[in-house]
Design a protein around this motif. Structure first.
Motif, mmCIF file in Angstrom:
data_model
loop_
_atom_site.group_PDB
_atom_site.id
_atom_site.type_symbol
_atom_site.label_atom_id
_atom_site.label_comp_id
_atom_site.label_asym_id
_atom_site.label_seq_id
_atom_site.Cartn_x
_atom_site.Cartn_y
_atom_site.Cartn_z
ATOM 1 N N ASN A 3 62.053 77.477 127.629
ATOM 2 C CA ASN A 3 61.813 77.278 128.963
ATOM 3 C C ASN A 3 61.256 78.504 129.660
ATOM 4 O O ASN A 3 61.537 79.657 129.109
ATOM 5 C CB ASN A 3 63.067 76.576 129.857
ATOM 6 N N ASP A 4 60.870 78.391 130.718
ATOM 7 C CA ASP A 4 60.587 79.578 131.556
ATOM 8 C C ASP A 4 61.193 79.821 132.881
ATOM 9 O O ASP A 4 60.809 80.223 133.871
ATOM 10 C CB ASP A 4 59.081 79.437 131.885
ATOM 11 N N ASN A 31 72.434 81.357 132.985
ATOM 12 C CA ASN A 31 72.324 82.181 131.855
ATOM 13 C C ASN A 31 72.038 81.426 130.614
ATOM 14 O O ASN A 31 71.219 81.710 129.739
ATOM 15 C CB ASN A 31 73.392 83.026 131.676
ATOM 16 N N SER A 32 72.795 80.529 130.280
ATOM 17 C CA SER A 32 72.824 79.592 129.196
ATOM 18 C C SER A 32 71.586 78.773 129.042
ATOM 19 O O SER A 32 70.948 78.424 128.000
ATOM 20 C CB SER A 32 73.935 78.545 129.173
ATOM 21 N N ILE A 33 70.991 78.150 130.214
ATOM 22 C CA ILE A 33 69.903 77.554 130.099
ATOM 23 C C ILE A 33 68.597 78.663 129.783
ATOM 24 O O ILE A 33 67.763 78.179 129.085
ATOM 25 C CB ILE A 33 69.494 77.122 131.676
ATOM 26 N N TYR A 38 71.740 76.160 126.386
ATOM 27 C CA TYR A 38 72.312 74.716 126.926
ATOM 28 C C TYR A 38 71.133 74.265 127.511
ATOM 29 O O TYR A 38 70.191 74.806 127.978
ATOM 30 C CB TYR A 38 73.262 75.304 128.249
ATOM 31 N N VAL A 39 71.023 72.982 126.938
ATOM 32 C CA VAL A 39 70.015 72.071 127.689
ATOM 33 C C VAL A 39 70.402 71.464 129.003
ATOM 34 O O VAL A 39 71.268 70.707 128.887
ATOM 35 C CB VAL A 39 69.414 71.043 126.599
ATOM 36 N N MET A 59 58.288 73.262 132.825
ATOM 37 C CA MET A 59 59.222 74.189 132.799
ATOM 38 C C MET A 59 59.826 74.159 131.518
ATOM 39 O O MET A 59 60.509 75.381 130.912
ATOM 40 C CB MET A 59 60.589 73.821 133.908
ATOM 41 N N PHE A 60 60.002 73.219 130.909
ATOM 42 C CA PHE A 60 60.698 73.093 129.443
ATOM 43 C C PHE A 60 59.945 72.221 128.449
ATOM 44 O O PHE A 60 59.196 71.759 128.519
ATOM 45 C CB PHE A 60 61.826 71.821 129.939
ATOM 46 N N ASP A 61 59.854 73.067 127.329
ATOM 47 C CA ASP A 61 59.074 72.773 126.287
ATOM 48 C C ASP A 61 60.016 72.103 124.983
ATOM 49 O O ASP A 61 60.631 72.931 124.171
ATOM 50 C CB ASP A 61 58.268 74.046 125.680
ATOM 51 N N ALA A 62 59.901 70.901 124.770
ATOM 52 C CA ALA A 62 60.896 70.415 124.101
ATOM 53 C C ALA A 62 60.586 70.293 122.532
ATOM 54 O O ALA A 62 61.356 70.221 121.535
ATOM 55 C CB ALA A 62 60.992 68.590 124.247
#
Length: 64
Positions: A3-4, A31-33, A38-39, A59-62
């Motif tokens: 993720n960014d 922080n975990s994201i 952490y998802v 934002m998120f690349d699965a």
């Protein structure tokens, strides 16, 4: 999941704590994201995307 979140947070000039307060979560959650440990739940992913005026998909690349 890649993720960014961190790069977007840096662009906005926010600390992890400041972003966490805006979203109603802990700094540790941010922080975990950012580190991929952490998802986020769908509601939190949507809240992040809305905060940064983008889409969850941007934002998120699965695939990673």
């Amino acid at each position: 999941m890649k993720n960014d979140v961190r790069s977007r947070r840096d662009i906005y000039g926010l600390s992890q704590g400041e972003l966490a307060r805006e979203l109603g979560v802990s700094r540790q959650t941010i922080n975990s994201i950012e580190t991929g440990k952490y998802v986020p739940s769908l509601p939190l992913a949507i809240a992040l995307a809305r905060f940064f005026d983008t889409t969850v998909e941007e934002m998120f690349d699965a695939d990673h």
